[in-house]
Design a protein around this motif. Structure first.
Motif, PDB file in Angstrom:
ATOM      1  N   ARG A 157      -2.931   1.088  -4.913  1.00  0.00           N
ATOM      2  CA  ARG A 157      -2.502   2.191  -4.082  1.00  0.00           C
ATOM      3  C   ARG A 157      -3.662   3.139  -3.759  1.00  0.00           C
ATOM      4  O   ARG A 157      -3.812   3.608  -2.639  1.00  0.00           O
ATOM      5  N   GLU A 171      -5.898   1.658  -1.310  1.00  0.00           N
ATOM      6  CA  GLU A 171      -5.293   1.726   0.015  1.00  0.00           C
ATOM      7  C   GLU A 171      -5.520   3.093   0.644  1.00  0.00           C
ATOM      8  O   GLU A 171      -5.922   3.200   1.799  1.00  0.00           O
ATOM      9  N   SER A 172      -5.284   4.165  -0.122  1.00  0.00           N
ATOM     10  CA  SER A 172      -5.470   5.483   0.494  1.00  0.00           C
ATOM     11  C   SER A 172      -6.919   5.714   0.854  1.00  0.00           C
ATOM     12  O   SER A 172      -7.221   6.322   1.880  1.00  0.00           O
TER      13      SER A 172
END
Ligand SMILES: Nc1ncnc2c1ncn2[C@@H]1O[C@H](COP(=O)(O)OP(=O)(O)O)[C@@H](O)[C@H]1O
Ligand SMILES: [Mg+2]
Lengths: 278, 368
Positions: B16, B19-20
């Motif tokens: 995650r 991804e950011s």
């Protein structure tokens, strides 16, 4: 052969020519094929095909997809010339007794004699009138009266006149699928061919439009020799006089349609017709 | 339901986070481009507007758009600071019977850019015509007539490579071929060049066309060709096979089929994509540097056809180059620089918009 296709055509008896008046001569074969082999590059698509297609009758080509029906049909007007790497390996195709694979044959003259209706109806994005007149216009016909006459006659011939006579100058693309296919038929008969080839002309049509086209085919055989490729067994049964069954590039059996459908000689034909494969 | 036991609850994990980070990077890159574009356009519009527009009616500085470039004279007269263009300065002196006034002169900083606008206009029109004719013809040959095979692939590759050739190389090519070599018909045998007599007391002298519109046209056209050919082949391919087969099956020749049932439907696409490509090329300075562009011409191109083709022109991109690097820089030249840049930007945008609008309209007209 020295004579061009066109000059030889002119010497033919009247009766053999499609749209002319006179008693249809059904005894004379229109198209004769002798031991034809056809290749797409290395792909041997037609194998040793011999058959005779009688004049002023409807001959249906049936068989599972990929068996070479379209390929054979497109040999009759040399449309396969457009595909690179195609060649006739062996054999002859004679139309009105003339070997049409001869390099001396002018494909332009040939295609005026042997019209074609395609599987995917392909009216030009022009008006209905322009679509029908196209074949004559490219021959240099400019006379408006003559064009008007031919357009009306061809549309009547294709059983379309009453439906479109008030919208001749609107786009042919505004018509329904069935009407578009009949425009293509009218366009083909406008140049007065003697033979009309149809490659699955109804495969994209609904049952009502299909019925209309079939009725038309029945009407057309008075003046033209028709060869129709179809996937639809009932259609072959309904509208053809002769049927030829192909399998894997070979002609398995050809005969009168009733005979093929009721009492075929070959086991493969029977299996195919009864729906056991294909 | 107990929130702790929710199996779909958000959990932070390495994936995650990555991804950011990635997403943030992409967003940042995009915003950076946006910022740069805004700055470029902003500066040109803000600074250029001062030259192209003015505060009092008619709000557009017509002199700048319709006059020829002049030298600007700045001087003090009776305690007032005056700025006058070349012509006005001379009239001013004559009216007062003065021979000399001490003044500072700034090249190209007065008058306007009319010859540049017309020059660019003619360069675009001519090269567009040539590029379209050659490009569309060869596209028809490549995709409709030729045997598809290694040879055609090789030609396509060569054309594609043409697109990667730096524009200055095109400029040199144009200089060598058109400016210095192409033959001209003359009534004499030029002793300094290879010549062929063609009868009627005329000779073909390979003395080159010189720096002129014709040389510029062909150089720009060759630069635009890869785009035009690619766009034209694309458009030809977009026309359904059925149209070709349909007409051939009716006994049309190949050319009849193409002329009546392929070209009319391919032409809109060809034109619009090509215009866009040519508009880009028209903005290039390098290809016209040696072939067509003059530092200074008093008037818009004109005259008879041969005179017209044989004359050099001013052009917006070249003018910007000259006034930004070939003359001393100061506040006066800066005004002209930004004004010219704004007009140029407007012109190129207008061409691009026209072609896009044209494409939308044509698309609606031809549907199948
Ligand atoms: N354009 C083509 N290029 C190469 N092979 C083809 C081409 N068209 C058809 N074939 C091959 O020829 C054979 C017969 O095809 P076709 O005549 O279209 O069959 P049908 O019309 O009976 O479905 C098939 O094996 C097909 O793969
Ligand atoms: Mg088929």
């Amino acid at each position: 052969m020295n004579a061009t296709f066109e000059t030889r055509m002119d010497t033919l008896p009247q009766a053999a020519r499609g749209s002319q008046q006179g008693a249809p001569d059904t005894s004379d074969p229109m198209i004769e094929i002798d031991h034809l082999d056809f290749y797409y590059g290395a792909n041997h698509a037609l194998r040793d095909i011999s058959l005779q297609i009688p004049g002023h009758q409807v001959t249906a080509f049936i068989g599972p997809s990929g068996c070479g029906k379209s390929t054979l049909l497109r040999c009759f007007n040399r449309m396969n010339d457009l595909i690179e790497g195609t060649r006739i390996g062996n054999g002859q195709i004679r139309i009105h007794g003339i070997d049409i694979s001869d390099p001396a044959v002018d494909t332009i003259a040939l295609r005026r004699q042997v019209g074609m209706v395609f599987q995917k109806s392909n009216p030009f994005p022009k008006s209905i009138y322009e679509n029908i007149a196209y074949g004559l216009q490219i021959q240099g016909v400019r006379d408006r009266r003559r064009l008007d006459e031919v357009v009306e006659k061809s549309l009547r011939g294709a059983a379309l006149w009453d439906e479109v006579k008030d919208r001749l100058h609107t786009s042919a693309l505004g018509l329904s699928g069935g009407q578009q296919q009949r425009v293509c038929i009218a366009r083909a008969i406008a140049v007065e061919p003697s033979i009309i080839l149809m490659d699955e002309p109804c495969s994209a049509l609904d049952p009502i439009a299909t019925a209309k086209v079939e009725e038309l085919i029945h009407e057309l055989k008075k003046n033209y020799t028709i060869v129709i490729v179809t996937h639809n067994m009932q259609q072959a049964g309904r509208c053809s006089d002769m049927t030829a069954f192909f399998y894997l590039g070979q002609l398995i059996e050809m005969g009168k349609t009733e005979k093929i459908f009721t009492n075929p000689v070959q086991k493969q034909t029977e299996d195919y017709i009864s729906g056991r494969f294909g | 339901m107990n929130p702790k036991s929710n199996p779909f609850a958000h959990q932070s994990s390495g994936a995650r986070l990555a991804e950011s980070a990635a997403f943030g990077l992409f967003r940042g890159a995009t915003y950076f481009i946006l910022l740069c574009a805004t700055m470029i356009f902003g500066v040109i519009v803000v600074k250029g507007s001062g030259t192209v527009f003015k505060a009092s009616p008619p709000f557009v500085n017509w002199t700048f758009l319709t006059a020829s470039p002049e030298t600007l004279y700045v001087f003090e007269f009776e305690g007032k600071k005056m700025e006058l263009g070349d012509k006005a300065f001379r009239e001013f002196k004559a009216a007062r019977g003065l021979d000399e006034i001490e003044a500072e002169s700034y090249a190209h900083s007065a008058g306007g850019i009319w010859p540049c606008i017309t020059g660019t206009f003619w360069l675009v029109i001519g090269s567009m015509g040539i590029a379209l004719f050659i490009g569309v013809s060869s596209a028809i040959f490549l995709s409709e007539y030729s045997q598809q095979g290694r040879m055609v692939e090789l030609i396509r590759l060569a054309i594609l490579n043409l697109a990667g050739v730096p524009s200055i190389v095109f400029g040199l090519f144009g200089l060598g071929l058109f400016v210095h070599f192409m033959p001209v018909v003359a009534g004499f045998d030029d002793p300094s060049t290879p010549s062929f007599p063609i009868g009627f007391g005329h000779w073909l002298n390979f003395s080159g066309w010189g720096i002129c519109l014709a040389s510029g046209w062909f150089t720009l056209a060759f630069m635009a060709l890869p785009v035009v050919i690619a766009a034209s082949e694309e458009s030809l391919k977009a026309v359904p096979r059925g149209f070709r087969e349909g007409s051939l099956a009716l006994g049309a020749t190949k050319w009849q089929a193409i002329r009546t049932n392929v070209l009319p439907y391919a032409l809109p696409g060809m034109l619009t994509s090509s215009i866009l490509g040519i508009a880009r090329v028209a903005g290039e300075t390098a290809p016209i540097l040696f072939t067509a562009a003059y530092v200074m011409r008093d008037s818009a191109p004109g005259g008879g056809l041969l005179d017209f083709l044989g004359q050099g022109v001013m052009a917006l991109p070249y003018h910007i180059y000259v006034i930004s690097s070939k003359i001393p820089q100061n506040e006066f030249t800066e005004r002209v620089q930004y004004g010219t840049a704004l007009v140029f930007l407007g012109l190129v945008t207008a061409i691009a918009m026209t072609s896009i609008l044209l494409r939308i309209r044509m698309r609606n007209r031809y549907r199948w």
